[in-house]
Write a protein that holds these residues in place. Sequence first.
Motif, mmCIF file in Angstrom:
data_model
loop_
_atom_site.group_PDB
_atom_site.id
_atom_site.type_symbol
_atom_site.label_atom_id
_atom_site.label_comp_id
_atom_site.label_asym_id
_atom_site.label_seq_id
_atom_site.Cartn_x
_atom_site.Cartn_y
_atom_site.Cartn_z
ATOM 1 N N ASN A 1 0.786 -3.187 9.140
ATOM 2 C CA ASN A 1 1.092 -4.605 9.005
ATOM 3 C C ASN A 1 1.275 -4.947 7.535
ATOM 4 O O ASN A 1 0.654 -4.321 6.662
ATOM 5 C CB ASN A 1 -0.040 -5.449 9.582
ATOM 6 N N PRO A 2 2.097 -5.939 7.229
ATOM 7 C CA PRO A 2 2.235 -6.364 5.831
ATOM 8 C C PRO A 2 0.940 -6.979 5.323
ATOM 9 O O PRO A 2 0.221 -7.637 6.067
ATOM 10 C CB PRO A 2 3.364 -7.400 5.890
ATOM 11 N N ALA A 3 0.647 -6.733 4.049
ATOM 12 C CA ALA A 3 -0.503 -7.365 3.394
ATOM 13 C C ALA A 3 0.013 -8.568 2.617
ATOM 14 O O ALA A 3 0.808 -8.429 1.683
ATOM 15 C CB ALA A 3 -1.190 -6.374 2.466
ATOM 16 N N VAL A 4 -0.396 -9.752 3.044
ATOM 17 C CA VAL A 4 0.065 -10.998 2.423
ATOM 18 C C VAL A 4 -1.093 -11.626 1.655
ATOM 19 O O VAL A 4 -2.189 -11.788 2.189
ATOM 20 C CB VAL A 4 0.595 -11.981 3.485
ATOM 21 N N LYS A 5 -0.842 -11.971 0.391
ATOM 22 C CA LYS A 5 -1.888 -12.571 -0.426
ATOM 23 C C LYS A 5 -1.276 -13.614 -1.342
ATOM 24 O O LYS A 5 -0.153 -13.460 -1.845
ATOM 25 C CB LYS A 5 -2.599 -11.500 -1.264
ATOM 26 N N ALA A 6 -2.018 -14.705 -1.566
ATOM 27 C CA ALA A 6 -1.562 -15.766 -2.460
ATOM 28 C C ALA A 6 -1.767 -15.331 -3.905
ATOM 29 O O ALA A 6 -2.878 -15.001 -4.317
ATOM 30 C CB ALA A 6 -2.322 -17.060 -2.187
ATOM 31 N N GLN B 1 2.615 -13.735 -1.350
ATOM 32 C CA GLN B 1 3.465 -12.595 -1.649
ATOM 33 C C GLN B 1 3.118 -11.428 -0.739
ATOM 34 O O GLN B 1 1.963 -11.281 -0.323
ATOM 35 C CB GLN B 1 3.307 -12.171 -3.117
ATOM 36 N N ILE B 2 4.129 -10.584 -0.434
ATOM 37 C CA ILE B 2 3.907 -9.378 0.367
ATOM 38 C C ILE B 2 3.580 -8.245 -0.607
ATOM 39 O O ILE B 2 4.388 -7.907 -1.481
ATOM 40 C CB ILE B 2 5.153 -9.020 1.192
ATOM 41 N N LEU B 3 2.400 -7.646 -0.455
ATOM 42 C CA LEU B 3 1.948 -6.627 -1.392
ATOM 43 C C LEU B 3 2.513 -5.243 -1.079
ATOM 44 O O LEU B 3 2.545 -4.380 -1.952
ATOM 45 C CB LEU B 3 0.412 -6.574 -1.398
ATOM 46 N N ASN B 4 2.956 -5.024 0.161
ATOM 47 C CA ASN B 4 3.445 -3.682 0.563
ATOM 48 C C ASN B 4 4.759 -3.778 1.344
ATOM 49 O O ASN B 4 4.851 -3.302 2.483
ATOM 50 C CB ASN B 4 2.388 -2.964 1.398
ATOM 51 N N PRO B 5 5.807 -4.392 0.778
ATOM 52 C CA PRO B 5 7.041 -4.621 1.552
ATOM 53 C C PRO B 5 7.710 -3.347 2.044
ATOM 54 O O PRO B 5 8.224 -3.306 3.166
ATOM 55 C CB PRO B 5 7.940 -5.368 0.558
ATOM 56 N N GLY B 6 7.699 -2.280 1.251
ATOM 57 C CA GLY B 6 8.330 -1.031 1.678
ATOM 58 C C GLY B 6 7.552 -0.341 2.770
ATOM 59 O O GLY B 6 8.106 0.100 3.772
ATOM 60 N N GLU B 7 6.247 -0.266 2.612
ATOM 61 C CA GLU B 7 5.369 0.398 3.566
ATOM 62 C C GLU B 7 5.392 -0.298 4.932
ATOM 63 O O GLU B 7 5.275 0.343 5.976
ATOM 64 C CB GLU B 7 3.941 0.417 3.003
ATOM 65 N N ALA B 8 5.546 -1.642 4.910
ATOM 66 C CA ALA B 8 5.491 -2.431 6.151
ATOM 67 C C ALA B 8 6.878 -2.857 6.635
ATOM 68 O O ALA B 8 6.988 -3.745 7.486
ATOM 69 C CB ALA B 8 4.616 -3.660 5.936
#
Length: 492
Positions: A185-190, A196-203
Amino acid sequence: MNHTEKGSKAYLFSVVLVAVIGGLLFGYDTAVISGAEKGLQAFFMGASDFAYTDAVHGITSSSALIGCIVGSAVSGFLASHYGRKRTLFVAGILFLVAALGTYDPEFLFFEHGKPTFPLLVAFNIYRIIGGIGVGLASAICPMYIAEIAPSNIRGTLVSWNQFAIISGQLIVYIVNFLILGDNVNPAVKAVEGVNQILNPGEAAWTIETGWRLMFLSAGVPAAVFSLLVLLVPETPRYLAMSGKDEKALQVLVRINGFSKAKEILADIKSTAEEKTERLFTYGWLVIFVGIMLSVFQQAVGINAVLYFAPRIFETMGMGSPMVQTVFMGIVNLLFTLLAVFTVEKLGRRPLLIAGSIGMAVGAFGVAVCNLVSGIPPVLPVVSIMIYSASFMFSWGPICWVLISEIFPNTIRGAAVAIAVAFQWIFNFIVSSTFLPLYNMSAGDMGDKFGHMFAYSLYGVICVLAAVFVWKLVPETKGKTLEDMSNLWKKKK
């Protein structure tokens, strides 16, 4: 007609089984968002024509509940004018349309894979369509079961509807887990106030495809339900109140045997026609109790936990969030069975009061764990499990049992519709406000303040729910649906 003195339990259970598939769809369609919401959030965060904030995501994650409000509100009209069976068929078709539409919301009108605000609107329209189906099923499935079941096992059979709802949630947790597979799953953090998406390629796969397949999976049980519901009979109470006594008697004989069927039919006819009495014929208290049962079932906060379970477990730092969610689904299923097998022995009120107290203990436990630093992650997880399990043997199934049976025949269609509409209104309020509430920050506690405040609030509401049941809710164990008229006339 076969004038047998012994009805067929196999026939009764096969008919009820079809009806509870509607409950399974109810659980499946509402909980599918738990696995899909992170990929969905990351997908729409890529839009260039609007900002996809936590508030927008909260509304999008809960938009199906708007349809649930509409579906439950019109369920009484449809059930009274077109029958319980036809209304369930419509619900099945709406489930199917929603599954296909949320899989491919770009269909015909938009560029595939390009997130825009109009596409978000289209996605939410499909979710609302599915929600209308859920709203119809949530009101009509327990009503259908209650109207076709003998009084001595009615509570147990209606409780199976809640078992089906929780089964649907567990099945979709497992399906979501299998669809995700080795993907993440994407890791989303403010970051500086902006998500922002912290791992766009991985997810990337989850963002592009994963969430779509999760929504599409609901189409399989929807298609099965739509076909099977065509094979079950209309309820004898609806048939009798529509002047179709012979057809009503045929159904009653197959379930109860001839002598008992004649007796039940006479009771149904003696309570007059469904369309002849106004909503407040039996006073305001019965309507108030029905509405507040629905309000408390949602205000205790359970669906905020069910819809956002993976996210909650992730913040607790306890193993794989998806695995923990599946485990919670198994616990929920087991405790729902506790209600199924005890509701006719212990009664409705004791289970509701015990469950309210258990939920309060669990909710306050989570709140304390967020207040005190250094507590092992297993403690808040156990508290969540206590909270959820307590709901599953009490407010989950028993609320539906009571809503399906406390109203007199003459006002049941309209009264159930109103009560269930309030249920979905408060479901939407709780679910759409949970994320902003849960992520609320204050002082040195940061977002732990939001975690603590949310569960403290739910704990207080659980205590109020116990007091409400103790003071106002009547025990309906062993009473026929026709007995409800006399019960509420005495309280008028």
